[in-house]
Scaffold this motif. Structure first.
Motif, PDB file in Angstrom:
ATOM      1  N   VAL A   1      -8.371 -18.207  -9.516  1.00 51.22           N
ATOM      2  CA  VAL A   1      -7.962 -19.050  -8.393  1.00 51.22           C
ATOM      3  C   VAL A   1      -7.033 -20.124  -8.946  1.00 51.22           C
ATOM      4  CG1 VAL A   1      -8.716 -20.626  -6.568  1.00 51.22           C
ATOM      5  CG2 VAL A   1     -10.120 -18.645  -7.162  1.00 51.22           C
ATOM      6  N   GLY A   2      -5.852 -20.251  -8.348  1.00 55.12           N
ATOM      7  CA  GLY A   2      -4.906 -21.218  -8.874  1.00 55.12           C
ATOM      8  C   GLY A   2      -3.783 -21.515  -7.912  1.00 55.12           C
ATOM      9  N   GLY A   3      -2.708 -22.027  -8.479  1.00 55.48           N
ATOM     10  CA  GLY A   3      -1.570 -22.423  -7.652  1.00 55.48           C
ATOM     11  C   GLY A   3      -0.281 -21.780  -8.118  1.00 55.48           C
ATOM     12  N   ALA A   4       0.697 -22.622  -8.450  1.00 62.45           N
ATOM     13  CA  ALA A   4       2.036 -22.129  -8.796  1.00 62.45           C
ATOM     14  C   ALA A   4       2.016 -21.189  -9.997  1.00 62.45           C
ATOM     15  CB  ALA A   4       2.957 -23.315  -9.069  1.00 62.45           C
TER      16      ALA A   4
ATOM     17  N   SER B   1       3.559 -12.660  -6.200  1.00 63.68           N
ATOM     18  CA  SER B   1       4.807 -12.222  -5.572  1.00 63.68           C
ATOM     19  C   SER B   1       5.064 -10.741  -5.817  1.00 63.68           C
ATOM     20  CB  SER B   1       5.976 -13.058  -6.107  1.00 63.68           C
ATOM     21  OG  SER B   1       7.188 -12.647  -5.534  1.00 63.68           O
ATOM     22  N   GLU B   2       4.756 -10.265  -7.020  1.00 66.36           N
ATOM     23  CA  GLU B   2       4.937  -8.845  -7.328  1.00 66.36           C
ATOM     24  C   GLU B   2       4.012  -7.983  -6.478  1.00 66.36           C
ATOM     25  OE1 GLU B   2       7.258  -7.329  -9.252  1.00 66.36           O
ATOM     26  OE2 GLU B   2       8.097  -9.356  -9.256  1.00 66.36           O
ATOM     27  N   LEU B   3       2.796  -8.451  -6.251  1.00 66.38           N
ATOM     28  CA  LEU B   3       1.867  -7.721  -5.383  1.00 66.38           C
ATOM     29  C   LEU B   3       2.399  -7.663  -3.958  1.00 66.38           C
ATOM     30  CD1 LEU B   3      -1.587  -9.068  -6.632  1.00 66.38           C
ATOM     31  CD2 LEU B   3      -0.765  -6.718  -6.811  1.00 66.38           C
TER      32      LEU B   3
ATOM     33  N   THR C   1       9.845 -17.969  -4.142  1.00 67.38           N
ATOM     34  CA  THR C   1      10.247 -19.352  -3.836  1.00 67.38           C
ATOM     35  C   THR C   1       9.473 -19.893  -2.639  1.00 67.38           C
ATOM     36  OG1 THR C   1      12.465 -18.925  -4.699  1.00 67.38           O
ATOM     37  CG2 THR C   1      12.198 -20.833  -3.254  1.00 67.38           C
ATOM     38  N   TYR C   2       9.299 -19.055  -1.628  1.00 63.85           N
ATOM     39  CA  TYR C   2       8.586 -19.483  -0.422  1.00 63.85           C
ATOM     40  C   TYR C   2       7.106 -19.726  -0.728  1.00 63.85           C
ATOM     41  CZ  TYR C   2       6.911 -19.526   4.401  1.00 63.85           C
ATOM     42  OH  TYR C   2       6.319 -19.878   5.597  1.00 63.85           O
ATOM     43  N   TYR C   3       6.474 -18.823  -1.474  1.00 59.34           N
ATOM     44  CA  TYR C   3       5.066 -18.998  -1.822  1.00 59.34           C
ATOM     45  C   TYR C   3       4.870 -20.277  -2.640  1.00 59.34           C
ATOM     46  CZ  TYR C   3       5.111 -14.034  -0.590  1.00 59.34           C
ATOM     47  OH  TYR C   3       5.305 -12.837   0.056  1.00 59.34           O
ATOM     48  N   ALA C   4       5.796 -20.528  -3.557  1.00 59.28           N
ATOM     49  CA  ALA C   4       5.713 -21.736  -4.376  1.00 59.28           C
ATOM     50  C   ALA C   4       5.867 -22.988  -3.512  1.00 59.28           C
ATOM     51  CB  ALA C   4       6.787 -21.705  -5.463  1.00 59.28           C
ATOM     52  N   LYS C   5       6.710 -22.896  -2.495  1.00 60.30           N
ATOM     53  CA  LYS C   5       6.913 -24.043  -1.595  1.00 60.30           C
ATOM     54  C   LYS C   5       5.635 -24.352  -0.812  1.00 60.30           C
ATOM     55  CE  LYS C   5      10.052 -25.745   1.999  1.00 60.30           C
ATOM     56  NZ  LYS C   5      11.242 -25.434   2.828  1.00 60.30           N
ATOM     57  N   LEU C   6       4.973 -23.325  -0.317  1.00 57.39           N
ATOM     58  CA  LEU C   6       3.708 -23.530   0.396  1.00 57.39           C
ATOM     59  C   LEU C   6       2.699 -24.258  -0.496  1.00 57.39           C
ATOM     60  CD1 LEU C   6       3.228 -20.057   2.138  1.00 57.39           C
ATOM     61  CD2 LEU C   6       3.610 -22.234   3.294  1.00 57.39           C
ATOM     62  N   LEU C   7       2.589 -23.817  -1.728  1.00 60.39           N
ATOM     63  CA  LEU C   7       1.636 -24.416  -2.661  1.00 60.39           C
ATOM     64  C   LEU C   7       2.022 -25.843  -3.012  1.00 60.39           C
ATOM     65  CD1 LEU C   7       1.321 -21.258  -4.881  1.00 60.39           C
ATOM     66  CD2 LEU C   7      -0.563 -22.256  -3.583  1.00 60.39           C
ATOM     67  N   ASP C   8       3.321 -26.088  -3.141  1.00 66.56           N
ATOM     68  CA  ASP C   8       3.797 -27.425  -3.490  1.00 66.56           C
ATOM     69  C   ASP C   8       3.583 -28.406  -2.338  1.00 66.56           C
ATOM     70  OD1 ASP C   8       5.312 -29.342  -5.169  1.00 66.56           O
ATOM     71  OD2 ASP C   8       6.795 -29.185  -3.562  1.00 66.56           O
ATOM     72  N   VAL C   9       3.852 -27.959  -1.121  1.00 67.94           N
ATOM     73  CA  VAL C   9       3.718 -28.850   0.046  1.00 67.94           C
ATOM     74  C   VAL C   9       2.251 -29.160   0.350  1.00 67.94           C
ATOM     75  CG1 VAL C   9       4.039 -28.983   2.556  1.00 67.94           C
ATOM     76  CG2 VAL C   9       5.916 -28.202   1.100  1.00 67.94           C
TER      77      VAL C   9
ATOM     78  N   GLU D   1      -4.776 -28.306  -0.809  1.00 70.03           N
ATOM     79  CA  GLU D   1      -5.212 -27.567   0.381  1.00 70.03           C
ATOM     80  C   GLU D   1      -4.685 -26.130   0.379  1.00 70.03           C
ATOM     81  OE1 GLU D   1      -3.671 -30.338   3.313  1.00 70.03           O
ATOM     82  OE2 GLU D   1      -5.720 -30.924   3.808  1.00 70.03           O
ATOM     83  N   ALA D   2      -4.102 -25.706  -0.750  1.00 71.29           N
ATOM     84  CA  ALA D   2      -3.554 -24.351  -0.850  1.00 71.29           C
ATOM     85  C   ALA D   2      -4.031 -23.701  -2.137  1.00 71.29           C
ATOM     86  CB  ALA D   2      -2.030 -24.398  -0.820  1.00 71.29           C
ATOM     87  N   PHE D   3      -4.255 -22.405  -2.093  1.00 71.05           N
ATOM     88  CA  PHE D   3      -4.622 -21.696  -3.321  1.00 71.05           C
ATOM     89  C   PHE D   3      -4.277 -20.217  -3.218  1.00 71.05           C
ATOM     90  CE2 PHE D   3      -8.407 -21.310  -0.654  1.00 71.05           C
ATOM     91  CZ  PHE D   3      -8.824 -19.987  -0.857  1.00 71.05           C
ATOM     92  N   ILE D   4      -3.986 -19.656  -4.385  1.00 72.77           N
ATOM     93  CA  ILE D   4      -3.847 -18.203  -4.526  1.00 72.77           C
ATOM     94  C   ILE D   4      -5.110 -17.688  -5.183  1.00 72.77           C
ATOM     95  CG2 ILE D   4      -2.671 -16.381  -5.833  1.00 72.77           C
ATOM     96  CD1 ILE D   4      -0.062 -17.838  -5.405  1.00 72.77           C
ATOM     97  N   ASN D   5      -5.624 -16.619  -4.632  1.00 75.71           N
ATOM     98  CA  ASN D   5      -6.792 -15.953  -5.208  1.00 75.71           C
ATOM     99  C   ASN D   5      -6.321 -14.589  -5.717  1.00 75.71           C
ATOM    100  OD1 ASN D   5      -9.779 -15.492  -5.521  1.00 75.71           O
ATOM    101  ND2 ASN D   5      -9.286 -13.839  -4.102  1.00 75.71           N
ATOM    102  N   LEU D   6      -6.451 -14.368  -7.021  1.00 72.66           N
ATOM    103  CA  LEU D   6      -5.916 -13.154  -7.633  1.00 72.66           C
ATOM    104  C   LEU D   6      -7.047 -12.344  -8.261  1.00 72.66           C
ATOM    105  CD1 LEU D   6      -2.922 -12.317  -7.758  1.00 72.66           C
ATOM    106  CD2 LEU D   6      -2.884 -13.132 -10.123  1.00 72.66           C
ATOM    107  N   ILE D   7      -7.026 -11.042  -8.012  1.00 76.99           N
ATOM    108  CA  ILE D   7      -7.971 -10.132  -8.650  1.00 76.99           C
ATOM    109  C   ILE D   7      -7.207  -9.293  -9.661  1.00 76.99           C
ATOM    110  CG2 ILE D   7      -9.636  -8.257  -8.336  1.00 76.99           C
ATOM    111  CD1 ILE D   7     -10.486 -10.889  -7.026  1.00 76.99           C
ATOM    112  N   LYS D   8      -7.638  -9.378 -10.913  1.00 78.37           N
ATOM    113  CA  LYS D   8      -7.075  -8.537 -11.958  1.00 78.37           C
ATOM    114  C   LYS D   8      -8.163  -7.583 -12.446  1.00 78.37           C
ATOM    115  CE  LYS D   8      -3.954 -12.214 -13.536  1.00 78.37           C
ATOM    116  NZ  LYS D   8      -3.522 -13.048 -14.690  1.00 78.37           N
ATOM    117  N   MET D   9      -7.762  -6.414 -12.911  1.00 81.10           N
ATOM    118  CA  MET D   9      -8.719  -5.469 -13.464  1.00 81.10           C
ATOM    119  C   MET D   9      -8.542  -5.424 -14.978  1.00 81.10           C
ATOM    120  SD  MET D   9     -10.121  -4.575 -10.644  1.00 81.10           S
ATOM    121  CE  MET D   9     -11.242  -3.325 -11.222  1.00 81.10           C
ATOM    122  N   ASP D  10      -9.661  -5.524 -15.687  1.00 83.49           N
ATOM    123  CA  ASP D  10      -9.636  -5.425 -17.147  1.00 83.49           C
ATOM    124  C   ASP D  10      -9.791  -3.947 -17.512  1.00 83.49           C
ATOM    125  OD1 ASP D  10     -10.030  -5.487 -19.872  1.00 83.49           O
ATOM    126  OD2 ASP D  10     -11.219  -7.329 -19.832  1.00 83.49           O
ATOM    127  N   PHE D  11      -8.672  -3.255 -17.561  1.00 85.63           N
ATOM    128  CA  PHE D  11      -8.712  -1.817 -17.822  1.00 85.63           C
ATOM    129  C   PHE D  11      -9.097  -1.511 -19.269  1.00 85.63           C
ATOM    130  CE2 PHE D  11      -5.974  -1.869 -14.011  1.00 85.63           C
ATOM    131  CZ  PHE D  11      -6.736  -1.022 -13.220  1.00 85.63           C
TER     132      PHE D  11
END
Length: 389
Positions: free
Chosen positions: A178-181, A188-190, A206-214, A218-228
């Motif tokens: 869980v994080g931000g910029a 973005s690649e996903l 750029t747009y996603y970064a703007k949402l997080l910056d503004v 109150e904003a967060f990205i939740n990322l799921i990675k797989m440890d293959f």
């Protein structure tokens, strides 16, 4: 005595909106910063010097010096107070005239089932109602939304199948971040993969970064990675166990079953080895981007790499996003809009139902005609333009 203030501060506006039962992210003062190509203004409405309503208005320039005004998910006020409502509509119309507006559009998140009196009151004030539109794209914001309420959400309350999907994802060595910029490039690649799969154009890094910056905290990205790497190691261990079991098999039936299992595991080892060689040990496979305002969270974007859908990462991504939003203090989380038909064949609806949301139908859009001579023509042109998109 009613009064109005044009140029209300962002702090005053937000303080009023967050106390409203109709609080919505799109009426936060910060949302206007996100909307490129629009000007904006905030207007406060007072009753005996007490701020009773506030609007954040987006202003779109049109040809020939005209404008269109839009109050996204507003107006947040007490629609039962008819005298004050009349004052607000009247003052908005005056402001619209000062901006050479053809009309002012607004779409409060009022449930359709509870909107009869509000609609009648607004119509008596000369406001035009869009009606219960039949297509999702007939309105700027979807009329149907999948909304999760914190008090009704728990893993135990999810269906057996959904819990099974979550269990499979958790057993596949996921890494939850869980994080931000810092997570924008991977997220973005996903989203690019999601765009390609759905043949749609969404947003960019750029747009996603703007949402997080503004929206900051109150904003967060939740990322799921797989440890293959871990998954491959575990699969190889399983392979070795099956080989041992084959050596000790006592009958033909048991030997046949184990041999079949070994073929499957061998295939998985080859697949995992190829993934690691191409992508590395740890690979982003699903993610969401969520904003919160006044206890109302909205997951605006969700992306998945379907090459790995057999690990069910999208279920885990959404589950973690929902839990994180509630842990941060949100009371609701809007999973986003739905097609108006609510057809059983709608894959998006089917997916969202896994998380037990309330399917909320809103009343739709309202227009305050400002230029009485050109309103009908401009409204028709607006509708035709939307259908052509």
């Amino acid at each position: 005595m009613y009064t109005v203030k044009i140029g209300l501060s962002a702090a005053e506006h937000d303080q009023l909106v967050v106390t409203s039962p109709l609080v919505n992210l799109l009426q936060s003062a910060s949302w206007a910063k996100i909307k490129e190509g629009w000007q904006h203004e905030r207007i406060g409405f007072y009753d005996n010097q007490q701020l009773k309503a506030s609007v954040s208005i987006l202003i779109k320039a049109l040809p020939l010096g005209f404008t269109m005004l839009y109050i996204p998910r507003g107006i947040a006020l007490d629609y039962v107070d008819k005298a004050f409502l009349k004052f607000v509509i009247s003052e908005l119309k005056k402001y619209g005239k000062s901006k050479h507006a053809l009309f002012i559009k607004f779409d409060p998140a009022i449930l359709a089932s509870e909107a009869k009196d509000v609609i009648e009151t607004l119509q008596s004030l000369g406001v035009k109602w869009s009606g219960l539109t039949s297509d999702m794209h007939d309105t700027i914001q979807p009329r149907f939304n999948a909304v999760i309420h914190r008090e009704a959400f728990s893993e135990a309350a999810l269906s057996k199948k959904t819990r099974q999907f979550l269990r499979k994802a958790r057993n596949s060595h996921p890494v939850v971040e869980v994080g931000g910029a810092d997570l924008v490039p991977e997220f973005s690649e996903l989203m690019k993969k999601t765009e390609s799969r759905k043949n749609v154009s969404l947003r960019n890094a750029t747009y996603y970064a703007k949402l997080l910056d503004v929206y900051q905290k109150e904003a967060f990205i939740n990322l799921i990675k797989m440890d293959f790497g871990q998954l491959l190691m575990e699969t190889k261990e399983n392979y070795a166990k099956i080989v041992d079991n084959i050596a000790n098999a006592k009958n033909e039936k048991r030997l046949k079953a184990l041999t079949s299992d070994l073929e499957i595991v061998d295939k998985n080892i080859k697949e995992l080895t190829a993934i690691i060689e191409e992508r590395g040990n740890i690979v982003p496979v699903a993610g969401t981007l969520t904003l919160t305002f006044g206890g109302a969270a909205e997951t605006l974007y969700a992306g998945t790499d379907t090459d790995f859908q057999k690990y069910y990462p999208s279920y885990l991504a959404w589950y973690e996003a929902i839990n994180h939003a509630f842990a941060q203090g949100a009371d609701t989380l809007n999973m986003g809009g739905l097609e108006n038909s609510l057809a059983a064949s709608d894959g998006l609806l089917k997916f969202k139902k896994h998380f037990n949301p309330s399917i909320e139908e809103y009343a739709g859009e309202f227009n305050i005609p400002v230029n009485s001579l050109l309103y009908k023509l401009s409204d028709l042109a607006y509708k035709l333009r939307k259908k052509m998109r």
